[in-house]
Scaffold this motif. Structure first.
Motif, short mmCIF file in Angstrom:
data_model
loop_
_atom_site.label_atom_id
_atom_site.label_comp_id
_atom_site.label_asym_id
_atom_site.label_seq_id
_atom_site.Cartn_x
_atom_site.Cartn_y
_atom_site.Cartn_z
N GLY A 24 0.80 -1.21 0.00
CA GLY A 24 0.00 0.00 0.00
C GLY A 24 0.83 1.26 0.00
N ASP A 25 2.04 1.22 0.55
CA ASP A 25 2.88 2.40 0.62
C ASP A 25 3.78 2.57 -0.60
OD1 ASP A 25 1.83 3.01 3.10
OD2 ASP A 25 3.41 1.97 4.19
N PHE A 26 3.94 1.55 -1.40
CA PHE A 26 4.82 1.61 -2.57
C PHE A 26 4.05 2.30 -3.68
CE2 PHE A 26 7.45 -1.11 -5.73
CZ PHE A 26 8.37 -0.09 -5.88
N ARG A 27 4.54 3.45 -4.12
CA ARG A 27 3.82 4.26 -5.09
C ARG A 27 4.73 4.69 -6.24
NH1 ARG A 27 -0.83 4.59 -2.76
NH2 ARG A 27 -1.14 5.22 -0.63
N LEU A 28 4.12 4.79 -7.41
CA LEU A 28 4.79 5.29 -8.60
C LEU A 28 4.11 6.59 -8.99
CD1 LEU A 28 6.78 4.98 -10.97
CD2 LEU A 28 5.04 3.57 -12.10
N SER A 29 4.90 7.62 -9.24
CA SER A 29 4.35 8.90 -9.69
C SER A 29 5.17 9.39 -10.88
CB SER A 29 4.38 9.93 -8.56
OG SER A 29 5.70 10.16 -8.12
N SER A 30 4.62 10.38 -11.57
CA SER A 30 5.29 10.89 -12.76
C SER A 30 4.81 12.30 -13.07
CB SER A 30 5.00 9.98 -13.95
OG SER A 30 5.55 10.51 -15.13
N SER A 31 5.73 13.14 -13.50
CA SER A 31 5.34 14.45 -14.01
C SER A 31 5.01 14.36 -15.51
CB SER A 31 6.46 15.48 -13.78
OG SER A 31 7.64 15.08 -14.45
N SER A 32 5.27 13.22 -16.13
CA SER A 32 5.04 13.01 -17.56
C SER A 32 3.79 12.20 -17.87
CB SER A 32 6.23 12.25 -18.18
OG SER A 32 7.45 12.86 -17.91
N VAL A 33 3.40 11.32 -16.95
CA VAL A 33 2.30 10.38 -17.17
C VAL A 33 1.34 10.47 -16.00
CG1 VAL A 33 1.70 7.94 -17.44
CG2 VAL A 33 3.83 8.79 -18.40
N SER A 34 0.05 10.58 -16.30
CA SER A 34 -0.97 10.62 -15.24
C SER A 34 -1.92 9.44 -15.39
CB SER A 34 -1.78 11.92 -15.32
OG SER A 34 -0.95 13.02 -15.08
N ALA A 64 9.10 1.96 -1.16
CA ALA A 64 9.50 0.59 -1.54
C ALA A 64 9.82 -0.23 -0.30
CB ALA A 64 10.72 0.65 -2.45
N PRO A 65 9.60 -1.52 -0.37
CA PRO A 65 9.92 -2.38 0.78
C PRO A 65 11.41 -2.30 1.12
CG PRO A 65 8.78 -3.63 -0.95
CD PRO A 65 9.07 -2.28 -1.50
N LYS A 66 11.72 -2.38 2.40
CA LYS A 66 13.12 -2.34 2.86
C LYS A 66 13.92 -3.50 2.29
CE LYS A 66 11.93 0.07 7.05
NZ LYS A 66 11.63 -0.01 8.45
N GLU A 67 13.25 -4.60 1.95
CA GLU A 67 13.92 -5.79 1.43
C GLU A 67 14.33 -5.64 -0.03
OE1 GLU A 67 11.13 -6.22 4.55
OE2 GLU A 67 10.52 -6.06 2.46
N ALA A 169 9.38 -13.44 -11.22
CA ALA A 169 9.84 -14.46 -10.27
C ALA A 169 10.59 -13.85 -9.09
CB ALA A 169 10.74 -15.47 -10.99
N ASN A 170 11.08 -12.62 -9.24
CA ASN A 170 11.87 -11.98 -8.19
C ASN A 170 11.24 -10.73 -7.61
OD1 ASN A 170 14.59 -13.49 -8.03
ND2 ASN A 170 14.17 -13.33 -10.22
N THR A 171 10.00 -10.40 -8.03
CA THR A 171 9.31 -9.22 -7.54
C THR A 171 8.74 -9.47 -6.14
OG1 THR A 171 8.75 -8.41 -9.74
CG2 THR A 171 7.33 -7.68 -7.94
N ILE A 172 9.05 -8.52 -5.24
CA ILE A 172 8.47 -8.60 -3.89
C ILE A 172 7.34 -7.58 -3.72
CG2 ILE A 172 10.46 -9.65 -2.77
CD1 ILE A 172 11.34 -6.89 -1.85
N SER A 173 7.32 -6.57 -4.57
CA SER A 173 6.24 -5.58 -4.57
C SER A 173 6.31 -4.81 -5.88
CB SER A 173 6.38 -4.64 -3.38
OG SER A 173 5.24 -3.82 -3.26
N GLN A 174 5.21 -4.18 -6.24
CA GLN A 174 5.20 -3.37 -7.46
C GLN A 174 4.23 -2.21 -7.32
OE1 GLN A 174 4.32 -6.20 -10.52
NE2 GLN A 174 2.16 -6.29 -10.07
#
Length: 183
Positions: A24-34, A64-67, A169-174
């Motif tokens: 829930g805390d992992f976020r993606l933002s962009s000034s180019s894409v909304s 992002a997760p600490k891991e 296979a190696n993603t822990i969060s996205q």
């Protein structure tokens, strides 16, 4: 045993079929894409009947997760009339201390040291902008993947399908943003 077989031998079935967590805390933002908005002409491909700037968007991620030991970025069009979608961008091995890419970083020497851009489905290395068939609206999903490994050891010339498999296979969060484009 071939290099590819050795490469796949190290994977566990559990890792290969498990789905990544959505923090829930992992976020993606962009000034180019909304989220949900039309891509700008700067993110449109130059070629295949399109006349855009073909510049990668600015992206920033937080929470992002600490891991996380590294990051990968993908840009994917699930609506492309190919039967398998269209990979516009695959970047792996982004160091864990990086949390932003500037607009136009792809192809201009602006990618973080150690990162690896792969060939997109246009056949060129790096970002390839939107270019749907005329009259169609397509979605463009930009995803940052927090990975549990420092580096994906991909064979030279790895396909987008193999790269996607290894990222997953190696993603822990996205975290992701989805924009659209039509012409």
């Amino acid at each position: 045993m071939s290099r590819f077989q050795k490469f796949l031998t190290g994977l566990t079935v559990a890792a290969a079929i498990s789905a990544p967590a959505f923090a829930g805390d992992f976020r993606l933002s962009s000034s180019s894409v909304s989220e949900g908005d039309q891509l700008a002409v700067t993110q449109v491909f130059k070629g295949f009947g399109c006349d855009g700037g073909n510049l990668s968007p600015q992206l920033a991620w937080s929470g992002a997760p600490k891991e996380a030991k590294s990051f990968a970025i993908t840009a994917y069009d699930p609506d492309a009339p190919t039967g398998s979608g269209w990979w516009h961008w695959n970047v792996v091995n982004i160091p864990a201390d990086v949390s932003q890419l500037d607009a136009g970083a792809s192809g201009n020497g602006g990618m973080p040291k150690g990162s690896l851009e792969l060939k997109n489905d246009y056949g060129a290395t790096g970002f390839g902008g939107a270019c749907p068939p005329p009259g169609e609206v397509h979605r463009y999903i930009f995803t940052v993947h927090a990975l549990g490994v420092e580096k994906l050891d991909l064979p030279e010339g790895a396909s987008n399908a193999l790269t996607g498999f290894m990222i997953r296979a190696n993603t822990i969060s996205q975290a992701r943003l989805t924009a659209v484009y039509n012409r």
